[in-house]
Design a protein around this motif. Structure first.
Motif, PDB file in Angstrom:
ATOM      1  N   PHE A  90      27.473  51.288  13.077  1.00 28.75           N
ATOM      2  CA  PHE A  90      27.732  49.943  13.608  1.00 28.75           C
ATOM      3  C   PHE A  90      29.143  49.529  13.228  1.00 28.75           C
ATOM      4  O   PHE A  90      29.648  49.932  12.177  1.00 28.75           O
ATOM      5  CB  PHE A  90      26.752  48.929  13.007  1.00 28.75           C
ATOM      6  CG  PHE A  90      25.324  49.195  13.355  1.00 28.75           C
ATOM      7  CD1 PHE A  90      24.877  49.088  14.660  1.00 28.75           C
ATOM      8  CD2 PHE A  90      24.409  49.546  12.366  1.00 28.75           C
ATOM      9  CE1 PHE A  90      23.546  49.327  14.981  1.00 28.75           C
ATOM     10  CE2 PHE A  90      23.084  49.786  12.679  1.00 28.75           C
ATOM     11  CZ  PHE A  90      22.638  49.682  13.983  1.00 28.75           C
ATOM     12  N   PHE A  91      29.780  48.709  14.063  1.00 27.66           N
ATOM     13  CA  PHE A  91      31.163  48.259  13.787  1.00 27.66           C
ATOM     14  C   PHE A  91      31.403  46.981  14.571  1.00 27.66           C
ATOM     15  O   PHE A  91      30.637  46.640  15.479  1.00 27.66           O
ATOM     16  CB  PHE A  91      32.173  49.346  14.205  1.00 27.66           C
ATOM     17  CG  PHE A  91      31.730  50.140  15.390  1.00 27.66           C
ATOM     18  CD1 PHE A  91      31.926  49.647  16.665  1.00 27.66           C
ATOM     19  CD2 PHE A  91      31.056  51.346  15.244  1.00 27.66           C
ATOM     20  CE1 PHE A  91      31.475  50.348  17.772  1.00 27.66           C
ATOM     21  CE2 PHE A  91      30.594  52.050  16.362  1.00 27.66           C
ATOM     22  CZ  PHE A  91      30.813  51.557  17.614  1.00 27.66           C
ATOM     23  N   HIS A  92      32.483  46.262  14.185  1.00 30.42           N
ATOM     24  CA  HIS A  92      32.778  45.015  14.874  1.00 30.42           C
ATOM     25  C   HIS A  92      33.499  45.277  16.199  1.00 30.42           C
ATOM     26  O   HIS A  92      33.901  46.411  16.498  1.00 30.42           O
ATOM     27  CB  HIS A  92      33.542  44.045  13.976  1.00 30.42           C
ATOM     28  CG  HIS A  92      34.883  44.535  13.502  1.00 30.42           C
ATOM     29  ND1 HIS A  92      35.915  44.838  14.352  1.00 30.42           N
ATOM     30  CD2 HIS A  92      35.346  44.764  12.244  1.00 30.42           C
ATOM     31  CE1 HIS A  92      36.957  45.216  13.645  1.00 30.42           C
ATOM     32  NE2 HIS A  92      36.639  45.197  12.365  1.00 30.42           N
ATOM     33  N   HIS A  93      33.656  44.191  16.984  1.00 30.28           N
ATOM     34  CA  HIS A  93      34.181  44.313  18.342  1.00 30.28           C
ATOM     35  C   HIS A  93      35.606  44.865  18.418  1.00 30.28           C
ATOM     36  O   HIS A  93      35.942  45.560  19.375  1.00 30.28           O
ATOM     37  CB  HIS A  93      34.144  42.934  18.998  1.00 30.28           C
ATOM     38  CG  HIS A  93      33.072  42.813  20.028  1.00 30.28           C
ATOM     39  ND1 HIS A  93      31.728  42.807  19.723  1.00 30.28           N
ATOM     40  CD2 HIS A  93      33.145  42.700  21.374  1.00 30.28           C
ATOM     41  CE1 HIS A  93      31.032  42.685  20.829  1.00 30.28           C
ATOM     42  NE2 HIS A  93      31.866  42.617  21.854  1.00 30.28           N
ATOM     43  N   ALA A  94      36.455  44.521  17.447  1.00 30.47           N
ATOM     44  CA  ALA A  94      37.838  45.017  17.536  1.00 30.47           C
ATOM     45  C   ALA A  94      37.871  46.532  17.344  1.00 30.47           C
ATOM     46  O   ALA A  94      38.614  47.238  18.027  1.00 30.47           O
ATOM     47  CB  ALA A  94      38.727  44.316  16.513  1.00 30.47           C
ATOM     48  N   ASP A  95      37.035  47.045  16.431  1.00 31.48           N
ATOM     49  CA  ASP A  95      36.936  48.502  16.270  1.00 31.48           C
ATOM     50  C   ASP A  95      36.330  49.141  17.516  1.00 31.48           C
ATOM     51  O   ASP A  95      36.727  50.227  17.936  1.00 31.48           O
ATOM     52  CB  ASP A  95      36.079  48.850  15.049  1.00 31.48           C
ATOM     53  CG  ASP A  95      36.866  48.784  13.744  1.00 31.48           C
ATOM     54  OD1 ASP A  95      38.086  48.560  13.805  1.00 31.48           O
ATOM     55  OD2 ASP A  95      36.252  48.948  12.671  1.00 31.48           O
ATOM     56  N   SER A  96      35.332  48.468  18.097  1.00 29.39           N
ATOM     57  CA  SER A  96      34.666  49.031  19.270  1.00 29.39           C
ATOM     58  C   SER A  96      35.642  49.189  20.437  1.00 29.39           C
ATOM     59  O   SER A  96      35.639  50.214  21.138  1.00 29.39           O
ATOM     60  CB  SER A  96      33.496  48.131  19.683  1.00 29.39           C
ATOM     61  OG  SER A  96      32.761  48.750  20.702  1.00 29.39           O
ATOM     62  N   PHE A  97      36.489  48.168  20.629  1.00 31.01           N
ATOM     63  CA  PHE A  97      37.454  48.256  21.733  1.00 31.01           C
ATOM     64  C   PHE A  97      38.677  49.072  21.349  1.00 31.01           C
ATOM     65  O   PHE A  97      39.409  49.538  22.238  1.00 31.01           O
ATOM     66  CB  PHE A  97      37.789  46.864  22.265  1.00 31.01           C
ATOM     67  CG  PHE A  97      36.696  46.350  23.152  1.00 31.01           C
ATOM     68  CD1 PHE A  97      35.594  45.695  22.623  1.00 31.01           C
ATOM     69  CD2 PHE A  97      36.723  46.586  24.516  1.00 31.01           C
ATOM     70  CE1 PHE A  97      34.553  45.278  23.435  1.00 31.01           C
ATOM     71  CE2 PHE A  97      35.693  46.168  25.348  1.00 31.01           C
ATOM     72  CZ  PHE A  97      34.600  45.501  24.798  1.00 31.01           C
ATOM     73  N   ALA A  98      38.905  49.299  20.056  1.00 26.45           N
ATOM     74  CA  ALA A  98      39.924  50.279  19.647  1.00 26.45           C
ATOM     75  C   ALA A  98      39.468  51.680  20.053  1.00 26.45           C
ATOM     76  O   ALA A  98      40.277  52.515  20.475  1.00 26.45           O
ATOM     77  CB  ALA A  98      40.166  50.197  18.143  1.00 26.45           C
ATOM     78  N   MET A  99      38.176  51.941  19.941  1.00 26.25           N
ATOM     79  CA  MET A  99      37.646  53.235  20.405  1.00 26.25           C
ATOM     80  C   MET A  99      37.920  53.410  21.900  1.00 26.25           C
ATOM     81  O   MET A  99      38.259  54.494  22.368  1.00 26.25           O
ATOM     82  CB  MET A  99      36.131  53.313  20.153  1.00 26.25           C
ATOM     83  CG  MET A  99      35.762  53.372  18.688  1.00 26.25           C
ATOM     84  SD  MET A  99      33.956  53.397  18.467  1.00 26.25           S
ATOM     85  CE  MET A  99      33.887  52.992  16.718  1.00 26.25           C
ATOM     86  N   ILE A 100      37.751  52.306  22.641  1.00 24.87           N
ATOM     87  CA  ILE A 100      37.935  52.351  24.099  1.00 24.87           C
ATOM     88  C   ILE A 100      39.423  52.445  24.459  1.00 24.87           C
ATOM     89  O   ILE A 100      39.864  53.395  25.099  1.00 24.87           O
ATOM     90  CB  ILE A 100      37.296  51.094  24.738  1.00 24.87           C
ATOM     91  CG1 ILE A 100      35.768  51.152  24.598  1.00 24.87           C
ATOM     92  CG2 ILE A 100      37.721  50.946  26.196  1.00 24.87           C
ATOM     93  CD1 ILE A 100      35.070  49.843  24.925  1.00 24.87           C
ATOM     94  N   ARG A 101      40.207  51.453  24.015  1.00 27.08           N
ATOM     95  CA  ARG A 101      41.629  51.400  24.389  1.00 27.08           C
ATOM     96  C   ARG A 101      42.421  52.524  23.763  1.00 27.08           C
ATOM     97  O   ARG A 101      43.414  52.990  24.314  1.00 27.08           O
ATOM     98  CB  ARG A 101      42.223  50.069  23.941  1.00 27.08           C
ATOM     99  CG  ARG A 101      42.414  49.063  25.011  1.00 27.08           C
ATOM    100  CD  ARG A 101      43.186  47.903  24.466  1.00 27.08           C
ATOM    101  NE  ARG A 101      42.344  46.797  24.059  1.00 27.08           N
ATOM    102  CZ  ARG A 101      41.923  46.572  22.818  1.00 27.08           C
ATOM    103  NH1 ARG A 101      42.279  47.349  21.812  1.00 27.08           N
ATOM    104  NH2 ARG A 101      41.160  45.549  22.560  1.00 27.08           N
ATOM    105  N   GLY A 102      41.992  52.955  22.586  1.00 30.01           N
ATOM    106  CA  GLY A 102      42.720  53.992  21.867  1.00 30.01           C
ATOM    107  C   GLY A 102      42.457  55.399  22.382  1.00 30.01           C
ATOM    108  O   GLY A 102      42.975  56.367  21.815  1.00 30.01           O
ATOM    109  N   GLY A 103      41.656  55.506  23.446  1.00 27.19           N
ATOM    110  CA  GLY A 103      41.437  56.810  24.065  1.00 27.19           C
ATOM    111  C   GLY A 103      40.444  57.695  23.327  1.00 27.19           C
ATOM    112  O   GLY A 103      40.458  58.919  23.489  1.00 27.19           O
ATOM    113  N   HIS A 104      39.553  57.097  22.534  1.00 27.42           N
ATOM    114  CA  HIS A 104      38.605  57.898  21.748  1.00 27.42           C
ATOM    115  C   HIS A 104      37.284  58.139  22.465  1.00 27.42           C
ATOM    116  O   HIS A 104      36.507  58.990  22.048  1.00 27.42           O
ATOM    117  CB  HIS A 104      38.354  57.220  20.402  1.00 27.42           C
ATOM    118  CG  HIS A 104      39.621  56.875  19.671  1.00 27.42           C
ATOM    119  ND1 HIS A 104      40.371  57.827  19.009  1.00 27.42           N
ATOM    120  CD2 HIS A 104      40.293  55.708  19.563  1.00 27.42           C
ATOM    121  CE1 HIS A 104      41.450  57.229  18.501  1.00 27.42           C
ATOM    122  NE2 HIS A 104      41.430  55.956  18.823  1.00 27.42           N
TER     123      HIS A 104
END
Lengths: 221, 236
Positions: A90-104
């Motif tokens: 589990f993680f917060h929203h900023a980490d979740s969208f870092a996964m998305i935007r960061g190409g992960h």
């Protein structure tokens, strides 16, 4: 598909999801949109493992819980109860969208209202004056994930093509879609234009062209 | 010892004044600080700017706060919900302002607010109607939009366990915006299911460090929106 003259066959919703799942590599981190895209998780090819990301803050999402085992604090992006699989986090929203935007995240499968010949996607608003605009995470997903797969019926309920020269609905992103899985065909978005990779059983290339609002090329396989 | 606990949700929200910008945690009902929101409804504070991913469900919690006419502006990514007509009716009547923000941009704007970063560039929404009026810049051949930080006067956040100093842990996907909003508000108000003594939470397991938290109230058996809606309940 139903309602279009001369077309008796084509892929069902389950078959569209099955076909899309075949193009996702083993070990991929995958984000599935609501609707038919969610069904991809039911048709993972034998021997492959996908790890599911849901943007509200879970990596390693499992299937829906059995009746009575729902937890209102364990839900997916569609706000439906889910479970976790071993290895989940589990993680917060900023980490979740870092996964998305960061190409992960490797692959995202989404629904569509329209896809253009250049891979523009419209899937969040009709733009109608009285519509309540609601975008959620769709614009972040299409901007951040490399492989954007779309699963959609080839035409609308009233028979209008959903694959078009230019989207008339408000865009979610420009030039973002890589591959389209419809009930009639698998279509790739390429720098050379739209290319039909595969036809559903009993569907001809001409029938696909008649139901598409943009030029198609057929790949000789 | 630093002790930030207060006795009741009413006491916890008592310093929220008219015109405040209030971040409210939760994604749908997961993580929604419903007792704090209901205390804010009891208090009747109006002309609030509310920041949340959604606009609430049914006629309880955030939806009830909006329905009660206390919110003049909503900043969110997905103001469409099941079982609620309260926001759509006010929006269509021109009685509530909406700033629509892509979900990841919303999260990062809040994080930036808490981290002292006034603006950042993101690829989300490039080429769409939500890019209108925003500064664009190219990096390595790709276009990005400038987005500004979001800060608030108050944050209302639900957590699982807090110690008396305000070190927090969360429950599953109820974490969502909580840790970000705790950072971005001048005064952060938390409802915890359990309050423990400092030292009882392993420092390795603290998700929100206490420096981001100002006030804590224990709500040991929080209401669940979906259950209230299923029972046809409304607030007040």
């Amino acid at each position: 598909m139903k309602g279009v003259a001369g077309m008796a066959t084509g892929w069902s919703r389950e078959q569209m999801a099955t076909r899309a799942a075949q193009d996702i590599p083993d070990g991929s981190y995958v984000n599935l949109g609501i609707g038919i895209p969610e069904m991809v998780a039911q048709f993972v090819p034998r021997g492959r493992v996908f790890v599911y990301h849901t943007e509200n803050g879970l990596l390693g999402m499992g299937p829906a819980p059995s009746a009575g085992a729902e937890d209102p604090e364990l839900i997916n992006a569609g706000k439906a109860p889910v479970t976790t699989v071993p290895g989940a986090s589990f993680f917060h929203h900023a980490d979740s969208f870092a996964m998305i935007r960061g190409g992960h995240i490797d692959v995202c499968v989404l629904g569509a209202m329209q896809v253009s010949a250049r891979g523009d996607l419209a899937n969040w608003s009709t733009g109608a004056a009285d519509a309540i605009p609601a975008v959620g995470g769709a614009m972040d997903l299409v901007a951040g994930v490399d492989s954007i797969f779309v699963i959609t019926t080839h035409v609308t309920k009233t028979g209008e093509p959903k694959i078009v020269e230019e989207c008339s609905y408000p865009l979610t992103g420009r030039g973002v879609v890589s591959r389209i899985f419809t009930d009639l065909a698998v279509v790739d978005v390429t720098p050379r234009g739209l290319e039909v990779l595969e036809l559903a059983p009993g569907v001809s290339f001409e029938e696909v062209c008649e139901n598409t609002g943009a030029p198609l090329r057929r790949l000789d396989r | 010892m630093i002790d930030k606990t207060v006795d009741t949700p009413a006491e916890a929200v008592s310093s929220i004044v008219e015109g405040s910008v209030v971040m409210i945690g939760g994604f749908g009902e997961a993580g929604s600080p419903i007792e704090l929101i209901h205390a804010l409804i009891d208090q009747g504070t109006r002309n609030l700017t509310a920041i949340n991913n959604n606009t609430g469900n049914g006629e309880v919690g955030l939806a009830a706060l909006i329905g009660n006419g206390q919110v003049s502006k909503m900043i969110c990514s997905y103001p469409r919900s099941s079982h609620s007509k309260l926001f759509p009716e006010l929006y269509r009547a021109g009685k509530i302002e909406l700033e629509l923000v892509p979900q990841g941009t919303l999260a990062e704007r809040i994080r930036a607010g808490g981290a002292g970063i006034p603006a950042f560039y993101t690829p989300a929404a490039v080429g769409t109607s939500l890019a209108e009026g925003k500064e664009k810049r190219e990096f390595d051949g790709r276009e990005y939009l400038l987005e500004h930080w979001l800060k608030a006067d108050f944050a209302l956040v639900k957590c699982e366990t807090s110690d008396r100093m305000g070190n927090l842990t969360y429950n599953k996907t109820a974490r969502n915006f909580g840790p970000l909003m705790c950072m971005a508000a001048r005064t952060t108000i938390v409802q915890a299911r359990v309050i423990v003594e400092p030292g009882e939470i392993d420092p390795e397991h603290v998700v929100t460090p206490c420096v981001f938290v100002d006030r804590i109230v224990e709500v040991s058996e929080p209401l669940h929106e979906s259950r209230l809606i299923a029972e046809g309940r409304r607030y007040p």
